[in-house]
Write an enzyme that holds these catalytic residues in place. Structure first.
Site, PDB file in Angstrom:
ATOM      1  N   ARG A 148     -53.533 -22.091  -1.319  1.00 45.51           N
ATOM      2  CA  ARG A 148     -52.996 -20.735  -1.323  1.00 45.51           C
ATOM      3  C   ARG A 148     -51.728 -20.704  -2.156  1.00 45.51           C
ATOM      4  NH1 ARG A 148     -50.370 -17.208   3.679  1.00 45.51           N
ATOM      5  NH2 ARG A 148     -48.451 -18.079   2.839  1.00 45.51           N
ATOM      6  N   TYR A 160     -41.555 -12.760   2.089  1.00 45.58           N
ATOM      7  CA  TYR A 160     -42.209 -13.333   3.250  1.00 45.58           C
ATOM      8  C   TYR A 160     -43.426 -14.130   2.812  1.00 45.58           C
ATOM      9  CZ  TYR A 160     -44.449 -14.119   7.604  1.00 45.58           C
ATOM     10  OH  TYR A 160     -45.024 -14.746   8.665  1.00 45.58           O
ATOM     11  N   ASP A 211     -52.266 -14.396  -0.299  1.00 46.68           N
ATOM     12  CA  ASP A 211     -52.077 -13.548   0.889  1.00 46.68           C
ATOM     13  C   ASP A 211     -51.171 -12.367   0.536  1.00 46.68           C
ATOM     14  OD1 ASP A 211     -51.763 -12.503   3.421  1.00 46.68           O
ATOM     15  OD2 ASP A 211     -51.083 -14.373   4.345  1.00 46.68           O
ATOM     16  N   HIS A 213     -50.449 -10.011   2.741  1.00 48.30           N
ATOM     17  CA  HIS A 213     -49.728  -9.735   3.981  1.00 48.30           C
ATOM     18  C   HIS A 213     -49.597  -8.237   4.282  1.00 48.30           C
ATOM     19  CE1 HIS A 213     -47.569 -11.579   7.294  1.00 48.30           C
ATOM     20  NE2 HIS A 213     -48.097 -12.683   6.832  1.00 48.30           N
ATOM     21  N   GLU A 237     -56.187 -12.056   0.601  1.00 44.76           N
ATOM     22  CA  GLU A 237     -56.085 -11.935   2.061  1.00 44.76           C
ATOM     23  C   GLU A 237     -55.225 -10.749   2.487  1.00 44.76           C
ATOM     24  OE1 GLU A 237     -54.555 -15.546   3.774  1.00 44.76           O
ATOM     25  OE2 GLU A 237     -53.718 -14.478   5.491  1.00 44.76           O
ATOM     26  N   GLU A 263     -56.438 -12.023  10.579  1.00 44.68           N
ATOM     27  CA  GLU A 263     -55.649 -12.987  11.368  1.00 44.68           C
ATOM     28  C   GLU A 263     -54.983 -12.324  12.570  1.00 44.68           C
ATOM     29  OE1 GLU A 263     -52.986 -14.402   8.236  1.00 44.68           O
ATOM     30  OE2 GLU A 263     -51.328 -13.368   9.187  1.00 44.68           O
ATOM     31  N   ARG A 284     -60.981 -13.634   9.332  1.00 39.54           N
ATOM     32  CA  ARG A 284     -59.921 -14.592   9.643  1.00 39.54           C
ATOM     33  C   ARG A 284     -59.519 -14.636  11.118  1.00 39.54           C
ATOM     34  NH1 ARG A 284     -56.907 -17.230   6.861  1.00 39.54           N
ATOM     35  NH2 ARG A 284     -54.852 -16.553   7.595  1.00 39.54           N
ATOM     36  N   GLU A 340     -57.654 -22.413   7.350  1.00 47.01           N
ATOM     37  CA  GLU A 340     -56.259 -22.561   6.912  1.00 47.01           C
ATOM     38  C   GLU A 340     -55.633 -23.764   7.610  1.00 47.01           C
ATOM     39  OE1 GLU A 340     -53.803 -19.202   7.920  1.00 47.01           O
ATOM     40  OE2 GLU A 340     -52.246 -19.748   6.482  1.00 47.01           O
ATOM     41  N   TRP A 403     -45.117  -5.989   6.626  1.00 50.61           N
ATOM     42  CA  TRP A 403     -44.629  -7.227   6.033  1.00 50.61           C
ATOM     43  C   TRP A 403     -45.729  -8.266   6.086  1.00 50.61           C
ATOM     44  CZ3 TRP A 403     -44.848 -11.356   9.226  1.00 50.61           C
ATOM     45  CH2 TRP A 403     -45.007 -11.050  10.599  1.00 50.61           C
TER      46      TRP A 403
HETATM   47  O1  EZ4 Z   1     -47.627 -14.507   8.927  1.00 55.35           O
HETATM   48  O2  EZ4 Z   1     -48.801 -16.860  11.295  1.00 55.35           O
HETATM   49  O3  EZ4 Z   1     -51.911 -16.535   6.564  1.00 55.35           O
HETATM   50  N1  EZ4 Z   1     -50.964 -16.770   7.218  1.00 55.35           N
HETATM   51  C1  EZ4 Z   1     -50.012 -15.930   7.577  1.00 55.35           C
HETATM   52  C2  EZ4 Z   1     -48.992 -16.440   8.567  1.00 55.35           C
HETATM   53  C3  EZ4 Z   1     -48.546 -15.356   9.523  1.00 55.35           C
HETATM   54  C4  EZ4 Z   1     -47.913 -15.956  10.750  1.00 55.35           C
HETATM   55  C5  EZ4 Z   1     -47.528 -14.862  11.748  1.00 55.35           C
HETATM   56  O4  EZ4 Z   1     -47.198 -15.405  12.977  1.00 55.35           O
HETATM   57  O5  EZ4 Z   1     -50.014 -14.806   7.146  1.00 55.35           O
HETATM   58  O6  EZ4 Z   1     -47.917 -17.004   7.924  1.00 55.35           O
HETATM   59 CO    CO Z   2     -51.996 -14.326   6.340  1.00 50.79          CO
END
Ligand code: EZ4
Ligand code: CO
Length: 403
Positions: A148, A160, A211, A213, A237, A263, A284, A340, A403
């Site tokens: 990743r 982040y 990702d 996010h 993702e 997730e 996920r 992951e 975020w």
């Molecule tokens: O932000 O597990 O793909 N992984 C992620 C992680 C999540 C954290 C949140 O608790 O996006 O880093």
């Molecule tokens: Co993620």
């Protein structure tokens, strides 16, 4: 009958917080389950202690499905991360007990191995593209088949998902949420050059993931997916928040980049439309946050009808107990995609001795009976709970943002 005589919640913080449920039967067989919900740990601990454990005592640990249905339907208040993490912990612990009674690693009870091991992806982070690519090369040298890529965004102070440490990444980093600024425009421009540089350096025989996010709108995500299509990403993702599952139709109309999401999902209902309409390629959902092995298998079976494969969340805020459960699930499920894998710290590994292992980009759950992971309670007791929150993001004008 394997009568449950005790169940206890163990909270520990070997570098980060973990909540573990330990169930014991009359014959002295114990099973453990992960109940960690990052930033809301004590809510799950209280739910288990105050509302679940009293109902478990005296029940037959072998009746896994019945106990699952009892806890899910019996609460009246269904789903949600706290409830489903608590049910997941019970479910994992019961499967652990069943494996130990049978003298078999859990994956054997789930139908046996469908593959040699579970392909995992590691996290390559960097403040800029050069640093991310150089970390990705290090993963490739260690044998990873999937990586990743997350990189700092020019013009944004912090991003982040981009760790400051090369190997360890703990997103919940403060006793109160830290705030960072976000700009989708700046971010969008940074992803295509990252993928280009990574392909130039790493070649084409490695899977590359990214990702988002939950920070794009559907049409922005469509644009982003199209931008990186030439570099054949394995997946994009969490391209957009998935509360509105139909939003993924827009992304699909604009890009052939494979999509992964889930997730933060807690149940099959969170992904029903996404799967039925084939709006995603990888689901996920994880053992700990989506109701345990019992429920995740149901999600995977449903996904398999639509050629959607698994890609379980596996960040460090999911404990080694969940990692072990994910590997037993992953090695046995027919439609496995990828898992992951972020390495836990040495302290965490010491608190949770385990039999799973990594070799040549694949992980294997090991052949110890049950989950193949234990908790060293004495050591766990030396690490006291420490409140820690995930950060939050605001747009440059101060608006709260995903975020
Ligand atoms: O932000 O597990 O793909 N992984 C992620 C992680 C999540 C954290 C949140 O608790 O996006 O880093
Ligand atoms: Co993620």
């Amino acid at each position: 009958m394997a009568e449950i005589v005790s169940a206890r919640v163990i909270v520990t913080c070997p570098g980060r917080n973990f909540v573990t449920l330990k169930i014991e039967t009359k014959d002295g067989i114990t099973g453990i389950g992960d109940a960690t919900l990052n930033g809301r740990e004590l809510a799950v601990a209280a739910y288990l202690n105050d509302h679940v454990i009293p109902m478990l005592i005296g029940r037959d640990a072998h009746r896994i499905e019945d106990i699952w249905q009892f806890l899910y339907k019996g609460a009246y208040w269904r789903r949600g991360p706290v409830t489903m993490s608590a049910i997941a912990a019970v479910d994992m612990a019961l499967w652990d007990i069943k494996g130990k009674v049978a003298g078999l690693p859990l994956y054997q009870l789930l139908g046996g191995a469908s593959r040699d091991g579970c392909m995992v992806y590691g996290h390559a982070n960097g403040r800029d593209i050069a640093e991310t690519v150089s970390n990705a090369l290090a993963y490739q040298e260690q044998g990873y088949k999937a990586i990743r890529l997350q990189s700092g965004v020019p013009g944004l102070a912090a991003t982040y998902g981009v760790s400051k440490d090369k190997y360890f990444y703990e997103p919940a980093d403060a006793a109160l949420p830290t705030e960072s600024l976000w700009s989708t425009e700046k971010y969008m421009r940074s992803v295509e050059p990252l993928f280009k540089a990574a392909r130039d350096a790493l070649g084409w025989d490695v899977h590359l993931l990214h990702d988002v996010h939950h920070r794009c709108t559907p049409v922005e995500a469509g644009r982003l997916g199209k931008d990186i299509e030439p570099y054949r990403p394995f997946w994009l993702e969490d391209a957009t928040p998935a509360e509105n599952q139909a939003g993924f139709r827009t992304i699909r109309q604009h890009t052939t980049t494979p999509l992964a999401v889930g997730e933060i999902f807690n149940s099959i209902w969170d992904c029903k439309q996404l799967i039925e309409e084939q709006l995603i390629d990888y689901i996920r959902a994880t053992v700990v946050h989506a109701g345990g092995i019992t429920h995740l298998r149901r999600i995977a079976s449903f996904a398999d009808l639509y050629q959607v494969r698994t890609g379980c969340h596996g960040a460090t805020d999911l404990s080694p107990v969940c990692m072990a459960a994910a590997l037993h699930f992953g090695i046995s499920v027919p439609n496995f995609g990828v898992q992951e894998y972020m390495r836990h710290s040495q302290e965490t590994d010491a608190v949770f001795p385990h039999s799973y292992s990594f070799k040549d980009g694949l992980m294997h759950p090991g052949d110890a009976p049950g989950l193949g992971v234990e908790i060293d309670e004495k050591l766990a007791a030396t690490f006291e709970y420490k409140r820690a929150y995930l950060p939050v993001a605001r747009l440059e004008d101060g608006t709260m943002f995903s975020w």
